[in-house]
Motif scaffolding. Structure first.
Motif, PDB file in Angstrom:
ATOM      1  N   ALA A 127       0.809  -1.218   0.000  1.00  0.00           N
ATOM      2  CA  ALA A 127       0.000   0.000   0.000  1.00  0.00           C
ATOM      3  C   ALA A 127       0.842   1.268   0.000  1.00  0.00           C
ATOM      4  O   ALA A 127       0.307   2.365  -0.195  1.00  0.00           O
ATOM      5  CB  ALA A 127      -0.919   0.006   1.219  1.00  0.00           C
ATOM      6  N   SER A 128       2.148   1.147   0.199  1.00  0.00           N
ATOM      7  CA  SER A 128       2.980   2.355   0.272  1.00  0.00           C
ATOM      8  C   SER A 128       4.083   2.327  -0.776  1.00  0.00           C
ATOM      9  O   SER A 128       3.893   2.767  -1.910  1.00  0.00           O
ATOM     10  CB  SER A 128       3.555   2.508   1.682  1.00  0.00           C
ATOM     11  N   TYR A 129       5.238   1.776  -0.418  1.00  0.00           N
ATOM     12  CA  TYR A 129       6.398   1.851  -1.301  1.00  0.00           C
ATOM     13  C   TYR A 129       6.205   1.049  -2.579  1.00  0.00           C
ATOM     14  O   TYR A 129       6.656   1.455  -3.654  1.00  0.00           O
ATOM     15  CB  TYR A 129       7.629   1.338  -0.539  1.00  0.00           C
ATOM     16  N   PHE A 130       5.514  -0.088  -2.488  1.00  0.00           N
ATOM     17  CA  PHE A 130       5.417  -1.011  -3.618  1.00  0.00           C
ATOM     18  C   PHE A 130       4.121  -0.835  -4.395  1.00  0.00           C
ATOM     19  O   PHE A 130       3.572  -1.799  -4.921  1.00  0.00           O
ATOM     20  CB  PHE A 130       5.560  -2.457  -3.123  1.00  0.00           C
ATOM     21  N   ARG A 131       3.642   0.392  -4.478  1.00  0.00           N
ATOM     22  CA  ARG A 131       2.480   0.658  -5.329  1.00  0.00           C
ATOM     23  C   ARG A 131       2.884   0.495  -6.790  1.00  0.00           C
ATOM     24  O   ARG A 131       4.057   0.722  -7.147  1.00  0.00           O
ATOM     25  CB  ARG A 131       1.933   2.069  -5.077  1.00  0.00           C
ATOM     26  N   PRO A 132       1.962   0.113  -7.671  1.00  0.00           N
ATOM     27  CA  PRO A 132       2.325  -0.117  -9.083  1.00  0.00           C
ATOM     28  C   PRO A 132       3.000   1.092  -9.733  1.00  0.00           C
ATOM     29  O   PRO A 132       3.970   0.949 -10.485  1.00  0.00           O
ATOM     30  CB  PRO A 132       0.984  -0.443  -9.747  1.00  0.00           C
ATOM     31  N   GLY A 133       2.473   2.300  -9.456  1.00  0.00           N
ATOM     32  CA  GLY A 133       3.079   3.492 -10.047  1.00  0.00           C
ATOM     33  C   GLY A 133       4.510   3.706  -9.574  1.00  0.00           C
ATOM     34  O   GLY A 133       5.397   4.055 -10.355  1.00  0.00           O
ATOM     35  N   ASN A 134       4.758   3.509  -8.287  1.00  0.00           N
ATOM     36  CA  ASN A 134       6.118   3.651  -7.755  1.00  0.00           C
ATOM     37  C   ASN A 134       7.067   2.675  -8.432  1.00  0.00           C
ATOM     38  O   ASN A 134       8.181   3.037  -8.850  1.00  0.00           O
ATOM     39  CB  ASN A 134       6.126   3.403  -6.246  1.00  0.00           C
ATOM     40  N   LEU A 135       6.646   1.415  -8.521  1.00  0.00           N
ATOM     41  CA  LEU A 135       7.523   0.403  -9.105  1.00  0.00           C
ATOM     42  C   LEU A 135       7.789   0.684 -10.586  1.00  0.00           C
ATOM     43  O   LEU A 135       8.908   0.476 -11.073  1.00  0.00           O
ATOM     44  CB  LEU A 135       6.897  -0.983  -8.928  1.00  0.00           C
ATOM     45  N   ALA A 136       6.759   1.139 -11.301  1.00  0.00           N
ATOM     46  CA  ALA A 136       6.967   1.456 -12.721  1.00  0.00           C
ATOM     47  C   ALA A 136       7.953   2.607 -12.884  1.00  0.00           C
ATOM     48  O   ALA A 136       8.823   2.578 -13.759  1.00  0.00           O
ATOM     49  CB  ALA A 136       5.630   1.807 -13.376  1.00  0.00           C
ATOM     50  N   ALA A 137       7.833   3.642 -12.032  1.00  0.00           N
ATOM     51  CA  ALA A 137       8.758   4.772 -12.116  1.00  0.00           C
ATOM     52  C   ALA A 137      10.177   4.351 -11.756  1.00  0.00           C
ATOM     53  O   ALA A 137      11.146   4.763 -12.412  1.00  0.00           O
ATOM     54  CB  ALA A 137       8.276   5.897 -11.198  1.00  0.00           C
ATOM     55  N   LEU A 138      10.337   3.530 -10.709  1.00  0.00           N
ATOM     56  CA  LEU A 138      11.675   3.064 -10.328  1.00  0.00           C
ATOM     57  C   LEU A 138      12.275   2.188 -11.427  1.00  0.00           C
ATOM     58  O   LEU A 138      13.486   2.253 -11.702  1.00  0.00           O
ATOM     59  CB  LEU A 138      11.597   2.287  -9.009  1.00  0.00           C
ATOM     60  N   ARG A 139      11.424   1.387 -12.053  1.00  0.00           N
ATOM     61  CA  ARG A 139      11.917   0.547 -13.144  1.00  0.00           C
ATOM     62  C   ARG A 139      12.397   1.400 -14.309  1.00  0.00           C
ATOM     63  O   ARG A 139      13.445   1.134 -14.919  1.00  0.00           O
ATOM     64  CB  ARG A 139      10.792  -0.390 -13.592  1.00  0.00           C
ATOM     65  N   GLU A 140      11.658   2.478 -14.619  1.00  0.00           N
ATOM     66  CA  GLU A 140      12.071   3.359 -15.703  1.00  0.00           C
ATOM     67  C   GLU A 140      13.384   4.054 -15.360  1.00  0.00           C
ATOM     68  O   GLU A 140      14.270   4.195 -16.219  1.00  0.00           O
ATOM     69  CB  GLU A 140      10.992   4.409 -15.973  1.00  0.00           C
ATOM     70  N   LEU A 141      13.540   4.484 -14.098  1.00  0.00           N
ATOM     71  CA  LEU A 141      14.801   5.092 -13.680  1.00  0.00           C
ATOM     72  C   LEU A 141      15.970   4.136 -13.886  1.00  0.00           C
ATOM     73  O   LEU A 141      17.028   4.518 -14.387  1.00  0.00           O
ATOM     74  CB  LEU A 141      14.730   5.497 -12.203  1.00  0.00           C
TER      75      LEU A 141
END
Length: 837
Positions: free
Chosen positions: A188-202
């Motif tokens: 519900a916090s760090y591992f939200r889909p949007g967060n993971l997608a942005a980190l993956r793009e980085l």
């Protein structure tokens, strides 16, 4: 000894499988005969990771004690003593326990590499120092453990361990990353889909840049000049003309069609740096390039096409975008132009010729050279040439038998050079032609005819014309370059002086318009802004004689969409226009800086207000709750039917209710006073008072009047609002009673035109460096929440005093304690005291 090699497994987030990949590679190396040990691996209790450790030699960790707790760290000395070929070290960004020989784990790894031991390690993208702010903006979590980018960049191999956000969340939901009790919170916090997608793009983009760097190094080492179309890189060739904006936008659309496209704008200036387009145009195109996500480059070279091609190959460009030529078909007959030259030399680079509004436009005015010779000098050149030919011919005719044709040719050639020095190329060419005719008619046999008998004389005359034209051209170009250099020096000196002076000037805009007045010899100058809604003109800076409504021979240079630099006077010379544009750009920079400073001040004020609100909510939530809880407890006890209280107990409960109500009243009063002060609605009504009498009235209403003593030699005059002074003095006395266990004294005295009220206590006092900080809102002694109040008492006291032209300061009490000094006028300001005059 060779240095060991470093291999890093890079992940976008915890749980993607970096450690498992590292252990798998270690097992494969061990099976091939490599001496592999595990220096440090953190399994986080994951069964699959623990199983991967089976069969690998693990170096025991070193135990360390810190703050009565035991920790384990990698034992570097044991690894060095064991001297394996390869060591597996997890968590590259880890911070070692205080007391370790080295602070960070990547420093431990560096020691192993220096010893010739190969290392495989792991790191997550969020731990890279350069991406710390970006990760914090995405996830809301700032990583405390980071590793410098250069540590990761110098690794011989970097391998991305990739996983889609959906797959990683499924892995977490199955309990393969965190323990069951932590899964829901993590998802519900760090591992939200949007967060993971942005980190993956980085992670993907960072690694792509590293691959690109390695490719450029390889191409440079191998001397490869050919373009490798690994990524769409668009180079835009700019001439500094107004069509550049259209060309840039078209190139940006081309670059955006593919992922990872890069836009490079390049402007080619001449090697001598003397000629160039309008300064403001280049600045605008630079800004547009930045807005479009590209980079702007300036290169020099006399061959524009070659410079563009060299730059394109240096950045491994795949496409070049140029604007269509503005030159006429007749001009193309003599020079094909930059576009065709770039196409001819582009090789495997695609070239786009973009049409624009000014392409082949014959209506576009011809731009003359900034430093071309004036019309007066050209007229003087024609006069010198033609009259000089007549005069020289008249001098040579009577002496015709005493000289021959070669000497005559040299004399006419000297006249042609002199004409070129005075009037430039065309007067010299006309002088050479007329001089050759005069030589042929008067001095070349047969005389008085244009027929030449000797072939040698024909050659002499032809060489004369050619040499005269060549020398005239060189002299003309030299004169132009000299004039251009002087103009450039004038502009450079002016801009340098203006830049330095504007930095030190308290009114840079006023200084700028004054400089414009002097430099361009204008009658008036000003900077005006037009309101886009009311269309009213606002004068931001101007000279004394400036009238914003005057438009007599005015030069208007736009600074931005609504602001202009206006010069009133004579018509501006063409060569001065670039300098006016540069001054306008300076003005734009000043206005931009002012706007940013205003926005920063507003943001600071908003941040201060937000901090105040946060502190207020925090304080109110605690300090209002305490007396409310006491009131509720006492009332609930009195209303309880199953308990019978004695009269003494009831009186004690009622006293508790009264005391809590008084505390609430004081808290609310301070909050209201602080709000009134902040909004500026406090309007004092000052009059003559007896400060000593007011002090005694205040003391009588305090929570413990028996501990407070007013000391005064008699009535002391004062000029204040009695109500505000009472609130101010009451807060100071209550603050002293709260913190001082002993007696409190209020000393009242008059010295000259000022009356002082000193609230003296013998409490613990305040350190000297904190004497000012205690007057800030929501500050309490020790910054602890244990005391009564929300920390507004002293801030309100000072604010109330300042509205009455009084001050409140803090000082140390001799022998220990704190003294609060209220300094107010003894009499009405502007009048003479009764004892004066």
């Amino acid at each position: 000894m060779r240095r060991g090699t470093l291999r890093i497994y890079l992940g976008a987030a915890p749980g993607v499988g970096k450690t498992v990949k590292m252990l798998g590679e270690g097992r494969r190396r061990a099976e091939r005969g490599t001496d592999v040990v595990v220096g440090y691996v953190e399994t986080h209790g994951r069964a699959y990771t623990t199983a991967e450790l089976a069969g690998l030699e693990v170096i025991p960790r070193r135990e360390m004690t810190y703050r009565d707790s035991t920790f384990t760290e990698m034992d570097v000395d044991a690894i060095l003593a064991r001297r394996p070929q390869l060591v597996l070290v997890d968590e590259l960004a880890h911070t070692n326990v205080p007391g370790s020989e080295r602070r960070r784990r990547y420093e431990d790894i560096d020691v192993l590499l220096d010893a010739g031991i190969d290392v495989i390690s792991t790191v997550n993208i969020q731990h890279l120092e350069s991406l710390n702010d970006a990760v914090a903006a995405i996830t809301g979590v700032r990583q405390r453990e980071t590793v410098p980018d250069h540590v990761v960049r110098r690794a011989e191999q970097i391998e991305l361990v990739d996983m889609t956000p959906e797959a990683l969340r499924r892995r977490m939901a199955h309990g393969n990353v965190y323990k069951a009790e932590k899964v829901d919170a993590a998802l519900a916090s760090y591992f939200r889909p949007g967060n993971l997608a942005a980190l993956r793009e980085l992670a993907l983009l960072w690694l792509a840049d590293r691959v690109d760097e390695a490719l450029e190094r390889y191409r440079a080492d191998q001397g490869i000049r050919a373009t490798w179309p690994t990524r769409e890189r668009i180079v835009v060739g700019l001439t500094g003309g107004p069509e550049g904006e259209q060309v840039l936008r078209r190139a940006a659309r081309i670059a955006s069609r593919g992922a990872g496209g890069e836009l490079h704008a390049v402007y080619v200036t001449s090697d001598d740096g003397l000629t160039g387009p309008d300064f403001a145009t280049i600045a605008a195109q630079r800004a547009l390039t930045s807005d479009l996500g590209g980079t702007f480059h300036t290169v020099s070279g006399d061959d524009v096409a070659a410079a563009i091609l060299d730059f394109a190959r240096s950045v491994n460009a795949s496409q070049i975008v140029l604007g269509s030529s503005r030159r006429t078909r007749l001009a193309h007959l003599f020079d094909p132009g930059v576009g065709e030259a770039v196409v001819a030399g582009s090789g495997d680079i695609d070239v786009h010729m973009v049409n624009h509004d000014l392409a082949r436009s014959l209506r576009r005015p011809t731009v003359r050279s900034r430093a071309a010779l004036s019309g007066r000098r050209r007229a003087a050149g024609f006069a010198v040439g033609l009259l000089g030919v007549a005069a020289l011919t008249g001098l040579l005719l009577p002496l015709r038998g005493r000289h021959d044709l070669p000497l005559d040719v040299l004399l006419y050639l000297g006249l042609t050079v002199a004409t070129a020095l005075v009037g430039g190329l065309w007067p010299a060419i006309v002088t050479a032609v007329v001089g050759s005719l005069a030589l042929n008619w008067f001095f070349a046999p047969p005389l008085h005819t244009f027929t030449i008998a000797s072939g040698q004389n024909v050659v002499a005359l032809v060489v004369f014309v050619l040499v005269a034209a060549a020398v005239s051209s060189v002299v003309h170009v030299s004169a132009r370059r000299t004039a251009q250099a002087l103009a450039a020096e004038r502009e450079s000196t002016s801009l340098t002086q203006v830049s330095h002076a504007m930095l030190a000037s308290p009114d840079p805009l006023g200084f700028l318009v004054t400089e414009c007045l002097d430099l361009f010899d204008m009658r008036a100058a000003g900077i005006v802004r037009r309101d886009p809604e009311t269309h009213r003109l606002e004068v931001l800076a101007a000279t004394d004689a400036f009238d914003p409504d005057e438009r007599d021979a005015a030069v208007v240079e736009e600074i931005d969409d609504d602001t202009s630099l206006v010069l009133v006077g004579h018509v501006l010379r063409g060569e001065d226009q670039p300098l006016v544009s540069a001054y306008a750009s300076h003005a734009a920079a000043v206005l931009t800086r002012r706007r940013l400073q205003a926005e920063a001040a507003t943001a600071s004020s908003l941040a201060s207000d937000n901090r105040a609100r946060t502190a207020l909510l925090s304080a109110v939530s605690h300090d209002l709750r305490t007396p409310l809880a006491a009131v509720k407890a006492a009332v609930s006890s009195l209303r309880a039917a199953d308990v019978e209280f004695s009269p003494e107990d009831e009186a004690e409960l009622l006293a508790s209710i009264e005391e809590s109500a008084d505390r609430l009243d004081a808290l609310v009063g301070n909050l209201l006073d602080a709000s009134r002060l902040q909004t500026g609605v406090v309007r004092p009504r000052c009059r003559a008072i007896d400060a000593a009498g007011e002090a005694r009235a205040v003391v009588a209403g305090t929570s413990d009047p028996d501990r407070v003593q007013v000391r005064s030699d008699g009535p002391c005059p004062g000029w204040a609002d009695p109500g505000l002074l009472e609130r101010c003095l009451a807060n100071l006395v209550e603050n002293a009673l709260r913190h001082a266990p002993g007696p409190v004294f209020v000393d009242v005295s008059t010295l000259g035109e000022r009356t002082h009220l000193r609230v003296v206590d013998s409490g613990p006092g305040v350190p000297t460096e904190e004497l000012e900080r205690i007057f800030q809102p929501f500050q309490r002694r020790g910054d602890a929440p244990g005391g009564d109040g929300v920390g507004l008492g002293l801030a309100v006291a000072r604010g109330l005093a300042e509205t009455m032209d009084a001050t409140v300061t803090a000082d140390d009490t001799p022998g220990g304690g704190l003294t609060m000094v209220v300094d107010l006028p003894a009499h009405e300001p502007g009048t003479v005291s009764p004892s004066g005059a």
